[in-house]
Design an enzyme around this catalytic site. Structure first.
Site, PDB file in Angstrom:
ATOM      1  N   GLY A  51     -34.179 -85.653 -47.314  1.00 27.55           N
ATOM      2  CA  GLY A  51     -33.663 -84.527 -46.540  1.00 27.55           C
ATOM      3  C   GLY A  51     -34.325 -84.421 -45.177  1.00 27.55           C
ATOM      4  CB  THR A  94     -34.456 -62.256 -56.901  1.00 29.26           C
ATOM      5  OG1 THR A  94     -33.035 -62.378 -56.743  1.00 29.26           O
ATOM      6  CG2 THR A  94     -34.766 -60.987 -57.670  1.00 29.26           C
ATOM      7  CG  HIS A 148     -36.021 -64.408 -38.384  1.00 29.61           C
ATOM      8  ND1 HIS A 148     -36.658 -65.558 -38.767  1.00 29.61           N
ATOM      9  CD2 HIS A 148     -34.947 -64.808 -37.675  1.00 29.61           C
ATOM     10  CE1 HIS A 148     -35.994 -66.603 -38.307  1.00 29.61           C
ATOM     11  NE2 HIS A 148     -34.951 -66.171 -37.637  1.00 29.61           N
ATOM     12  CG  LEU A 201     -47.185 -57.321 -53.486  1.00 33.01           C
ATOM     13  CD1 LEU A 201     -47.345 -55.960 -52.812  1.00 33.01           C
ATOM     14  CD2 LEU A 201     -46.109 -57.248 -54.567  1.00 33.01           C
ATOM     15  CG  HIS A 244     -44.602 -71.583 -10.755  1.00 34.83           C
ATOM     16  ND1 HIS A 244     -43.976 -72.706 -11.247  1.00 34.83           N
ATOM     17  CD2 HIS A 244     -45.609 -72.020  -9.960  1.00 34.83           C
ATOM     18  CE1 HIS A 244     -44.574 -73.783 -10.755  1.00 34.83           C
ATOM     19  NE2 HIS A 244     -45.565 -73.406  -9.979  1.00 34.83           N
TER      20      HIS A 244
HETATM   21  P1  FAD Z   1     -38.332 -64.615 -51.186  1.00 39.21           P
HETATM   22  O1  FAD Z   1     -39.307 -64.675 -50.094  1.00 39.21           O
HETATM   23  O2  FAD Z   1     -37.976 -65.875 -51.904  1.00 39.21           O
HETATM   24  O3  FAD Z   1     -38.927 -63.572 -52.241  1.00 39.21           O
HETATM   25  C1  FAD Z   1     -38.310 -63.317 -53.459  1.00 39.21           C
HETATM   26  C2  FAD Z   1     -39.336 -62.743 -54.414  1.00 39.21           C
HETATM   27  O4  FAD Z   1     -38.673 -62.217 -55.551  1.00 39.21           O
HETATM   28  C3  FAD Z   1     -40.319 -63.787 -54.943  1.00 39.21           C
HETATM   29  O5  FAD Z   1     -41.633 -63.343 -54.759  1.00 39.21           O
HETATM   30  C4  FAD Z   1     -39.993 -63.871 -56.447  1.00 39.21           C
HETATM   31  O6  FAD Z   1     -41.130 -64.095 -57.259  1.00 39.21           O
HETATM   32  C5  FAD Z   1     -39.443 -62.480 -56.707  1.00 39.21           C
HETATM   33  N1  FAD Z   1     -38.573 -62.400 -57.874  1.00 39.21           N
HETATM   34  C6  FAD Z   1     -37.525 -63.222 -58.188  1.00 39.21           C
HETATM   35  N2  FAD Z   1     -36.914 -62.776 -59.318  1.00 39.21           N
HETATM   36  C7  FAD Z   1     -37.593 -61.667 -59.706  1.00 39.21           C
HETATM   37  C8  FAD Z   1     -37.437 -60.754 -60.775  1.00 39.21           C
HETATM   38  N3  FAD Z   1     -36.441 -60.871 -61.668  1.00 39.21           N
HETATM   39  N4  FAD Z   1     -38.320 -59.729 -60.887  1.00 39.21           N
HETATM   40  C9  FAD Z   1     -39.321 -59.582 -59.983  1.00 39.21           C
HETATM   41  N5  FAD Z   1     -39.506 -60.408 -58.942  1.00 39.21           N
HETATM   42  C10 FAD Z   1     -38.648 -61.430 -58.798  1.00 39.21           C
HETATM   43  N6  FAD Z   1     -38.148 -68.903 -42.846  1.00 39.21           N
HETATM   44  C11 FAD Z   1     -38.367 -68.554 -41.568  1.00 39.21           C
HETATM   45  O7  FAD Z   1     -37.706 -67.648 -41.050  1.00 39.21           O
HETATM   46  N7  FAD Z   1     -39.331 -69.173 -40.819  1.00 39.21           N
HETATM   47  C12 FAD Z   1     -40.085 -70.172 -41.321  1.00 39.21           C
HETATM   48  O8  FAD Z   1     -40.941 -70.716 -40.619  1.00 39.21           O
HETATM   49  C13 FAD Z   1     -39.870 -70.570 -42.665  1.00 39.21           C
HETATM   50  N8  FAD Z   1     -40.604 -71.554 -43.209  1.00 39.21           N
HETATM   51  C14 FAD Z   1     -40.396 -71.903 -44.516  1.00 39.21           C
HETATM   52  C15 FAD Z   1     -41.148 -72.943 -45.048  1.00 39.21           C
HETATM   53  C16 FAD Z   1     -40.960 -73.335 -46.363  1.00 39.21           C
HETATM   54  C17 FAD Z   1     -41.787 -74.462 -46.924  1.00 39.21           C
HETATM   55  C18 FAD Z   1     -40.005 -72.651 -47.173  1.00 39.21           C
HETATM   56  C19 FAD Z   1     -39.812 -73.027 -48.615  1.00 39.21           C
HETATM   57  C20 FAD Z   1     -39.243 -71.617 -46.655  1.00 39.21           C
HETATM   58  C21 FAD Z   1     -39.430 -71.243 -45.311  1.00 39.21           C
HETATM   59  N9  FAD Z   1     -38.667 -70.231 -44.718  1.00 39.21           N
HETATM   60  C22 FAD Z   1     -38.873 -69.886 -43.415  1.00 39.21           C
HETATM   61  C23 FAD Z   1     -37.634 -69.504 -45.488  1.00 39.21           C
HETATM   62  C24 FAD Z   1     -38.184 -68.138 -45.959  1.00 39.21           C
HETATM   63  O9  FAD Z   1     -39.343 -68.340 -46.732  1.00 39.21           O
HETATM   64  C25 FAD Z   1     -37.132 -67.412 -46.787  1.00 39.21           C
HETATM   65  O10 FAD Z   1     -35.927 -67.332 -46.043  1.00 39.21           O
HETATM   66  C26 FAD Z   1     -37.597 -66.002 -47.119  1.00 39.21           C
HETATM   67  O11 FAD Z   1     -38.797 -66.023 -47.848  1.00 39.21           O
HETATM   68  C27 FAD Z   1     -36.527 -65.262 -47.930  1.00 39.21           C
HETATM   69  O12 FAD Z   1     -36.986 -63.979 -48.207  1.00 39.21           O
HETATM   70  P2  FAD Z   1     -36.458 -63.162 -49.465  1.00 39.21           P
HETATM   71  O13 FAD Z   1     -37.124 -61.835 -49.385  1.00 39.21           O
HETATM   72  O14 FAD Z   1     -34.991 -63.211 -49.521  1.00 39.21           O
HETATM   73  O15 FAD Z   1     -36.961 -63.956 -50.759  1.00 39.21           O
HETATM   74  P1  NAD Z   2     -31.995 -77.828 -45.033  1.00 38.45           P
HETATM   75  O1  NAD Z   2     -30.661 -77.339 -45.412  1.00 38.45           O
HETATM   76  O2  NAD Z   2     -32.607 -77.396 -43.764  1.00 38.45           O
HETATM   77  O3  NAD Z   2     -32.001 -79.413 -44.987  1.00 38.45           O
HETATM   78  C1  NAD Z   2     -31.607 -80.181 -46.064  1.00 38.45           C
HETATM   79  C2  NAD Z   2     -31.247 -81.567 -45.544  1.00 38.45           C
HETATM   80  O4  NAD Z   2     -31.100 -82.419 -46.652  1.00 38.45           O
HETATM   81  C3  NAD Z   2     -29.946 -81.589 -44.757  1.00 38.45           C
HETATM   82  O5  NAD Z   2     -30.159 -82.286 -43.559  1.00 38.45           O
HETATM   83  C4  NAD Z   2     -28.976 -82.304 -45.691  1.00 38.45           C
HETATM   84  O6  NAD Z   2     -27.996 -83.042 -45.005  1.00 38.45           O
HETATM   85  C5  NAD Z   2     -29.924 -83.203 -46.454  1.00 38.45           C
HETATM   86  N1  NAD Z   2     -29.472 -83.590 -47.797  1.00 38.45           N
HETATM   87  C6  NAD Z   2     -28.843 -82.824 -48.719  1.00 38.45           C
HETATM   88  N2  NAD Z   2     -28.656 -83.527 -49.854  1.00 38.45           N
HETATM   89  C7  NAD Z   2     -29.184 -84.760 -49.643  1.00 38.45           C
HETATM   90  C8  NAD Z   2     -29.333 -85.929 -50.454  1.00 38.45           C
HETATM   91  N3  NAD Z   2     -28.895 -85.942 -51.705  1.00 38.45           N
HETATM   92  N4  NAD Z   2     -29.941 -86.995 -49.909  1.00 38.45           N
HETATM   93  C9  NAD Z   2     -30.410 -86.967 -48.635  1.00 38.45           C
HETATM   94  N5  NAD Z   2     -30.302 -85.889 -47.836  1.00 38.45           N
HETATM   95  C10 NAD Z   2     -29.719 -84.792 -48.337  1.00 38.45           C
HETATM   96  O7  NAD Z   2     -32.917 -77.462 -46.293  1.00 38.45           O
HETATM   97  P2  NAD Z   2     -34.503 -77.496 -46.458  1.00 38.45           P
HETATM   98  O8  NAD Z   2     -35.135 -78.300 -45.392  1.00 38.45           O
HETATM   99  O9  NAD Z   2     -34.749 -77.843 -47.885  1.00 38.45           O
HETATM  100  O10 NAD Z   2     -34.882 -75.980 -46.246  1.00 38.45           O
HETATM  101  C11 NAD Z   2     -34.372 -74.962 -47.124  1.00 38.45           C
HETATM  102  C12 NAD Z   2     -34.213 -73.659 -46.404  1.00 38.45           C
HETATM  103  O11 NAD Z   2     -35.476 -73.134 -46.039  1.00 38.45           O
HETATM  104  C13 NAD Z   2     -33.410 -73.832 -45.143  1.00 38.45           C
HETATM  105  O12 NAD Z   2     -32.196 -73.140 -45.295  1.00 38.45           O
HETATM  106  C14 NAD Z   2     -34.213 -73.213 -44.060  1.00 38.45           C
HETATM  107  O13 NAD Z   2     -33.495 -72.215 -43.405  1.00 38.45           O
HETATM  108  C15 NAD Z   2     -35.425 -72.598 -44.746  1.00 38.45           C
HETATM  109  N6  NAD Z   2     -36.613 -72.993 -43.968  1.00 38.45           N
HETATM  110  C16 NAD Z   2     -36.731 -72.521 -42.709  1.00 38.45           C
HETATM  111  C17 NAD Z   2     -37.780 -72.922 -41.932  1.00 38.45           C
HETATM  112  C18 NAD Z   2     -37.893 -72.402 -40.539  1.00 38.45           C
HETATM  113  O14 NAD Z   2     -37.234 -71.424 -40.210  1.00 38.45           O
HETATM  114  N7  NAD Z   2     -38.710 -72.998 -39.671  1.00 38.45           N
HETATM  115  C19 NAD Z   2     -38.712 -73.816 -42.410  1.00 38.45           C
HETATM  116  C20 NAD Z   2     -38.546 -74.312 -43.696  1.00 38.45           C
HETATM  117  C21 NAD Z   2     -37.486 -73.888 -44.469  1.00 38.45           C
END
Ligand code: FAD
Ligand code: NAD
Length: 466
Positions: A179, A142, A321, A37, A444
């Site tokens: 990116g 999802t 969040h 999960l 501070h």
């Molecule tokens: P998800 O977390 O994507 O969960 C969806 C779930 O649904 C998955 O487990 C999937 O397997 C399941 N699922 C899909 N289809 C089906 C189906 N048909 N039946 C059953 N299960 C299914 N956000 C932050 O706020 N802070 C961060 O620091 C941050 N860091 C990140 C770092 C990385 C590398 C990445 C990739 C993302 C990060 N994010 C961060 C973004 C964050 O992970 C997502 O915004 C968040 O997980 C979205 O939550 P969700 O519940 O919408 O979906």
């Molecule tokens: P992003 O949208 O943050 O950044 C993608 C970047 O790629 C942008 O700067 C865009 O201009 C650039 N880009 C797009 N197409 C391109 C191309 N063809 N060539 C070169 N550059 C290109 O997306 P991400 O970094 O993949 O993250 C995905 C999502 O995951 C984000 O929406 C973010 O909110 C979430 N996430 C959040 C956190 C966090 O909250 N700390 C950490 C990781 C991911």
């Protein structure tokens, strides 16, 4: 089996929504297609990336900064396999925590892919077969998947996304990251700190293009010092992948200038797309928008009454969040309450070092909306706490309405600003003015004093320590 609420997907949106619905007395089931999960966030997102950011930061500090603090070390070595093992243990503990919470709240967990048979009948399929459960209401949570256009030849071996990057167990010599957004800069920092030569290719003319311009500028300065090389206004035209390396073809925008970069890995981090595969949405006529997101109204209800969608699969910031708040909102709406989310006050954080954090409007947004504003800035280098810890890079910027003094946006780059930003979020929730912010006593020496100083600067150039 019949449930009041069935949640499809167990990420931070789905599992939090399930808990809140159970707290409100509903009979709840959650369906997750993977064996653990927690969704993207716990398994391949927020938690593992922060675990590696912390580990790599310790290494970087030991090598680069301890000596200046008067700490002498003998040779400091990286054990990447141990770093990944610890990261996996953190994931394991966190996912098990969700199992516990499901049991505690008497939520039935089904492992398998959920899909609609009718609007009130959900099929669950896994290796053991298929079963069906009935649902009065359904919450689709999802999530999302990385965007990997065909020309990148994504193969999970040399051309990878964040999912694979989190499991690299040998420090690569060279990595190209496509990116300069959140993932590119966070994971780029991890590998640059460990000694990898990192090139970031960003299509726009700045990194973090959706954040306040000052944040991207400040952070880029710091990341360049870390050794990250940036190609802004460049795009990748193709990637060729071999067994042990790949070649990334890059072209300058609006120019004929082209070159190739050979690297161990090409990490594609150009955004994520909503994930709805396998849900069989068409069979019950659930509509999507032009970006493939499930279309919802202000109550996060789809066009099919009783079916809701939350988190990354709907519009808005793809943040854990935000997904959590939406899970709570929908559970409460189903119970008859009338909750509200102020999307303007969902903070955004980038966990690089220095960290970046922001809430509210950017300066560019205020300008283009024609809202009169004033701005106050304070640099961390003028702060005693920052000098004590040697974390003097970055600044805090407070934007307030020119006439009413209401805080409209706060943008920070600096030490621990991921935590410091909460002061701004809380004050803006209560519609405080920059003067309110400046008159609160801040302990501070702390990093939070930079917020007070920036607020003083916004209220008539009254900062005390610059
Ligand atoms: P998800 O977390 O994507 O969960 C969806 C779930 O649904 C998955 O487990 C999937 O397997 C399941 N699922 C899909 N289809 C089906 C189906 N048909 N039946 C059953 N299960 C299914 N956000 C932050 O706020 N802070 C961060 O620091 C941050 N860091 C990140 C770092 C990385 C590398 C990445 C990739 C993302 C990060 N994010 C961060 C973004 C964050 O992970 C997502 O915004 C968040 O997980 C979205 O939550 P969700 O519940 O919408 O979906
Ligand atoms: P992003 O949208 O943050 O950044 C993608 C970047 O790629 C942008 O700067 C865009 O201009 C650039 N880009 C797009 N197409 C391109 C191309 N063809 N060539 C070169 N550059 C290109 O997306 P991400 O970094 O993949 O993250 C995905 C999502 O995951 C984000 O929406 C973010 O909110 C979430 N996430 C959040 C956190 C966090 O909250 N700390 C950490 C990781 C991911």
């Amino acid at each position: 089996m019949k449930y009041d609420v069935v949640v499809i997907g167990s990420g931070p949106g789905g599992y939090v929504g399930a808990i809140r619905a159970a707290q409100l007395g509903m009979k709840v089931a959650i369906i997750e297609k993977y064996n653990t999960l927690g969704g993207t966030c716990l398994n391949v997102g927020c938690i593992p990336s922060k675990a590696l950011l912390d580990s790599s930061e310790h290494y970087h500090n030991a090598v680069e900064r301890f000596a200046e603090h008067g700490i002498e070390t003998s040779e400091v070595k990286i054990n990447m396999k141990q770093m990944i093992k610890r990261k996996n243990e953190v994931i394991d503990q966190t996912c098990k925590g969700i199992d516990f919470l499901m049991k505690k709240n008497k939520i039935d967990v089904y492992q398998g892919t959920g899909s609609f048979v009718t609007k009130n009948l959900i099929a669950i399929e896994n290796v053991d077969g298929r079963k069906e459960i009935e649902a009065e209401k359904v919450i689709i949570a999802t999530g999302s998947k990385p965007i990997t256009p065909e020309m990148f030849n994504y193969n999970k071996v040399r051309v990878i996304t964040s999912t694979e990057a989190l499991n690299i167990d040998k420090v690569p010599a060279k990595m190209v990251i496509v990116g300069g957004g959140v993932i590119g800069l966070e994971l780029g920092s991890v590998f640059a700190r460990l000694g990898t030569s990192v090139d970031v290719v960003e299509y726009m003319d700045r990194i973090l293009p959706t954040m306040d311009t000052d944040c991207g500028k400040e952070l880029m300065r710091s990341l360049k010092k870390l050794g990250i090389n940036f190609y802004l206004s460049h795009s990748v035209t193709g990637v060729k992948s071999g067994k042990t390396s790949c070649t990334v073809s890059v072209q300058k925008r609006d120019s004929e200038e082209k070159f190739d970069i050979k690297a161990d890995y090409c990490l594609v981090a150009i955004g994520r797309k909503p994930y709805t595969d396998g849900l069989n949405l068409e069979s019950i006529g659930i509509q999507k928008d032009e970006k493939g997101r499930i279309a919802v109204n202000d109550h996060l209800e789809t066009n099919v009454p009783g079916i809701y969608a939350i988190g990354d699969v709907v519009q808005g910031a793809m943040l854990a969040h935000k997904a959590e708040e939406e899970g709570i909102l929908v559970a409460e709406i189903i119970s008859g309450a009338k909750p509200h989310i102020d999307y303007n006050l969902i903070p955004g954080v980038v966990y690089t070092w220095p960290e970046v954090a922001a809430v509210g409007k950017t300066e560019e947004e205020l300008k283009s909306a024609g809202i009169p504003y004033k701005s106050g800035k304070f640099p961390f280098k003028a702060l005693g706490r920052a000098r004590a810890s040697m974390d003097t890079e970055g600044m805090v910027k407070v934007l307030a309405h020119k006439d009413t003094d209401e805080i409209l946006g706060v943008h920070m780059v600096g030490p621990r600003v991921a935590d410091v930003i909460m002061e701004a979020v809380a004050l803006m929730e209560f519609r405080a003015s920059a003067e309110d912010m400046s008159r609160i006593s801040h302990p501070h020496p702390t990093y939070t004093e930079a917020v007070k100083e920036a607020a003083l600067a916004a209220t008539g150039n009254r900062a005390l320590h610059v």
